[in-house]
Design an enzyme around this catalytic site. Structure first.
Site, mmCIF file in Angstrom:
data_model
loop_
_atom_site.group_PDB
_atom_site.id
_atom_site.type_symbol
_atom_site.label_atom_id
_atom_site.label_comp_id
_atom_site.label_asym_id
_atom_site.label_seq_id
_atom_site.Cartn_x
_atom_site.Cartn_y
_atom_site.Cartn_z
ATOM 1 N N CYS A 115 15.801 7.319 19.335
ATOM 2 C CA CYS A 115 16.207 7.801 20.658
ATOM 3 C C CYS A 115 17.316 8.859 20.587
ATOM 4 O O CYS A 115 17.531 9.585 21.555
ATOM 5 C CB CYS A 115 16.659 6.649 21.543
ATOM 6 N N HIS A 255 21.014 9.224 27.475
ATOM 7 C CA HIS A 255 19.717 8.654 27.106
ATOM 8 C C HIS A 255 19.372 7.582 28.133
ATOM 9 O O HIS A 255 20.215 6.758 28.491
ATOM 10 C CB HIS A 255 19.810 8.062 25.700
ATOM 11 N N ASN A 285 12.178 4.212 29.285
ATOM 12 C CA ASN A 285 12.837 4.769 28.101
ATOM 13 C C ASN A 285 11.802 5.565 27.307
ATOM 14 O O ASN A 285 10.927 4.984 26.678
ATOM 15 C CB ASN A 285 13.416 3.617 27.273
HETATM 16 O O1 UT7 Z 1 16.683 3.338 23.235
HETATM 17 C C1 UT7 Z 1 17.223 2.199 22.646
HETATM 18 C C2 UT7 Z 1 16.238 1.110 22.876
HETATM 19 N N1 UT7 Z 1 16.633 -0.144 23.336
HETATM 20 C C3 UT7 Z 1 17.543 -0.466 24.262
HETATM 21 O O2 UT7 Z 1 18.306 0.289 24.766
HETATM 22 C C4 UT7 Z 1 17.531 -1.907 24.686
HETATM 23 C C5 UT7 Z 1 18.893 -2.458 24.998
HETATM 24 N N2 UT7 Z 1 18.742 -3.803 25.533
HETATM 25 C C6 UT7 Z 1 18.385 -4.015 26.814
HETATM 26 O O3 UT7 Z 1 18.162 -3.083 27.582
HETATM 27 C C7 UT7 Z 1 18.321 -5.448 27.297
HETATM 28 O O4 UT7 Z 1 18.805 -6.292 26.290
HETATM 29 C C8 UT7 Z 1 16.872 -5.906 27.711
HETATM 30 C C9 UT7 Z 1 16.464 -5.162 28.969
HETATM 31 C C10 UT7 Z 1 15.886 -5.631 26.592
HETATM 32 C C11 UT7 Z 1 16.891 -7.379 28.012
HETATM 33 O O5 UT7 Z 1 17.804 -7.645 29.070
HETATM 34 P P1 UT7 Z 1 18.890 -8.805 28.944
HETATM 35 O O6 UT7 Z 1 19.643 -8.807 30.195
HETATM 36 O O7 UT7 Z 1 19.643 -8.578 27.655
HETATM 37 O O8 UT7 Z 1 17.984 -10.086 28.895
HETATM 38 P P2 UT7 Z 1 17.936 -11.246 27.789
HETATM 39 O O9 UT7 Z 1 17.103 -10.804 26.638
HETATM 40 O O10 UT7 Z 1 19.320 -11.733 27.524
HETATM 41 O O11 UT7 Z 1 17.162 -12.353 28.578
HETATM 42 C C12 UT7 Z 1 17.708 -12.972 29.778
HETATM 43 C C13 UT7 Z 1 16.643 -13.846 30.384
HETATM 44 C C14 UT7 Z 1 15.956 -14.761 29.372
HETATM 45 O O12 UT7 Z 1 15.618 -15.965 30.053
HETATM 46 P P3 UT7 Z 1 16.505 -17.296 29.869
HETATM 47 O O13 UT7 Z 1 16.466 -17.567 28.393
HETATM 48 O O14 UT7 Z 1 17.858 -16.939 30.369
HETATM 49 O O15 UT7 Z 1 15.768 -18.297 30.707
HETATM 50 C C15 UT7 Z 1 14.716 -14.030 29.020
HETATM 51 O O16 UT7 Z 1 13.694 -14.868 28.564
HETATM 52 O O17 UT7 Z 1 15.603 -13.023 30.932
HETATM 53 C C16 UT7 Z 1 14.357 -13.380 30.326
HETATM 54 N N3 UT7 Z 1 13.566 -12.163 30.154
HETATM 55 C C17 UT7 Z 1 12.689 -11.712 31.038
HETATM 56 N N4 UT7 Z 1 12.270 -12.205 32.227
HETATM 57 C C18 UT7 Z 1 11.351 -11.502 32.908
HETATM 58 C C19 UT7 Z 1 13.619 -11.290 29.117
HETATM 59 N N5 UT7 Z 1 12.772 -10.281 29.324
HETATM 60 C C20 UT7 Z 1 12.177 -10.519 30.511
HETATM 61 C C21 UT7 Z 1 11.209 -9.825 31.264
HETATM 62 N N6 UT7 Z 1 10.823 -10.369 32.455
HETATM 63 N N7 UT7 Z 1 10.643 -8.671 30.848
#
Ligand code: UT7
Length: 330
Positions: A115, A255, A285
């Protein structure tokens, strides 16, 4: 010391026609429109047609950038394509683009910085002009990450989109163009964001495919923490390099990875969101393409004007990060 000033003298972008909304994703993965919008800021993303590859998107963006710069392809000395989703492992996607646009006098190579790739390409390309080796360089960020996305994985499937953005670099009047830059990498974080198989470490086998090792794998939480830390830091380093302060920035073009990361970078710099270019809602993204697409839209809409101080900043797999402070000239 060489005093040549180098900047962007033409811009173009292209996104595929097909729109995939969060509602569409609800049909194929365990997610919801509300969760995606609240946690990422993404409403929809573009997906390349079956007959479109990264070089096709790059070619369309490149043609627009050449038109904007009022240059013919034969006047380009070098093409650099930044991509994490090349047409093939080799040859370079830049060579395919070179042939498509008939840039018969151009050297061509790809840059792999995920990225951060567009900014790595921009900064690399500008050095060739500064040294006097080349006069016009075409840099392109282009991706078809949809080809490497596991649409059943809710940890990654909702994030990425396809698109391309291109910039022609050339000499600018004194005091304009790229004023300061920062580039960095931390290979210790390589495991956090990767496509594990299909390379020399894990060549393609039936097993690697069955295990979905040819798709993007990501530790979202760790990448998020890294991004929040590095975005502010890299912009401040580039500003220092340019002898400017955060208050001098007219527009920040970050980005487009997650709206919460963008908010945190703006907060760190004390910038109101009106000065931050955001289009993640429309495209998700698009990795190396996200900054040039956002920049092109901001310039074409008339928001960014000649004389503005524009900060471009990105982070990504590698881990890598990069930023560039530009005094806009057009
Ligand atoms: O260009 C560089 C590329 N990457 C990035 O920039 C990614 C950087 N990271 C992020 O943007 C975030 O970490 C994500 C958007 C990928 C994830 O968001 P988060 O707020 O960090 O969520 P999490 O992984 O901590 O998950 C929180 C909750 C979990 O449920 P529980 O365990 O609290 O019950 C996940 O299972 O949200 C759940 N979850 C979802 N629910 C619905 C994770 N992904 C999803 C989803 N839909 N797509």
């Amino acid at each position: 010391m060489n005093k040549k000033c180098v900047g962007i003298i033409g811009l173009g972008s292209y996104v595929p026609q097909k729109i995939m909304t969060n509602k569409d994703l609800e049909q194929i993965m365990d997610t919801s429109d509300q969760w995606i919008v609240e946690r990422t800021g993404i409403h929809e993303r573009r997906v390349a047609a079956a007959n479109e590859s990264t070089s096709d998107l790059a070619t369309k963006a490149a043609r627009k950038a050449l038109e904007d710069a009022k240059l013919s392809a034969a006047e380009i000395d070098l093409i650099i394509v930044a991509t994490a989703s090349p047409d093939m492992t080799f040859p370079a996607t830049a060579c395919v683009v070179q042939d498509n646009i008939k840039a018969i006098n151009a050297a061509a190579f790809d840059i792999s910085a995920v990225c951060s790739g567009f900014l790595y390409a921009l900064i690399t390309g500008s050095q060739f002009i500064k040294t006097g080796m080349y006069r016009k360089v075409l840099v392109i960020g282009a991706e078809t990450l949809s080809r490497f996305t596991d649409w059943s994985d809710r940890n990654t499937g909702m994030l990425f989109g396809d698109g391309a953005g291109a910039a022609v670099l050339g000499e600018t009047p004194e005091g304009y163009g790229i004023l300061g830059v920062d580039l960095g990498a931390d290979g210790g974080g390589a495991e956090l964001l990767k496509i594990p198989a299909g390379g020399s470490r894990h060549p393609a086998t039936n097993e690697t495919i069955l295990q979905k090792q040819h798709f993007i794998h990501m530790n979202g939480n760790e990448v998020f923490k890294f991004a929040v830390k590095v975005m502010g830091e890299t912009i401040l380093k580039a500003l220092k390099n340019a002898n400017l302060a955060a208050s001098d920035i007219t527009y920040l073009v970050p980005h487009q990875a997650n709206i919460r990361i963008i908010h945190s970078a703006a907060k760190r710099l004390g910038m109101p969101m009106e000065k931050v270019v955001v289009n993640i809602n429309k495209y998700g993204n698009t990795s190396a393409a996200s900054i040039p697409i956002a920049l092109d839209e901001a310039v074409k809409s008339g928001a960014i004007q000649s004389g503005d101080i524009v900060a471009l900043a990105g982070f990504g797999g590698g881990l890598t990060w990069a930023s560039s402070i530009i005094k806009w000239c057009k």
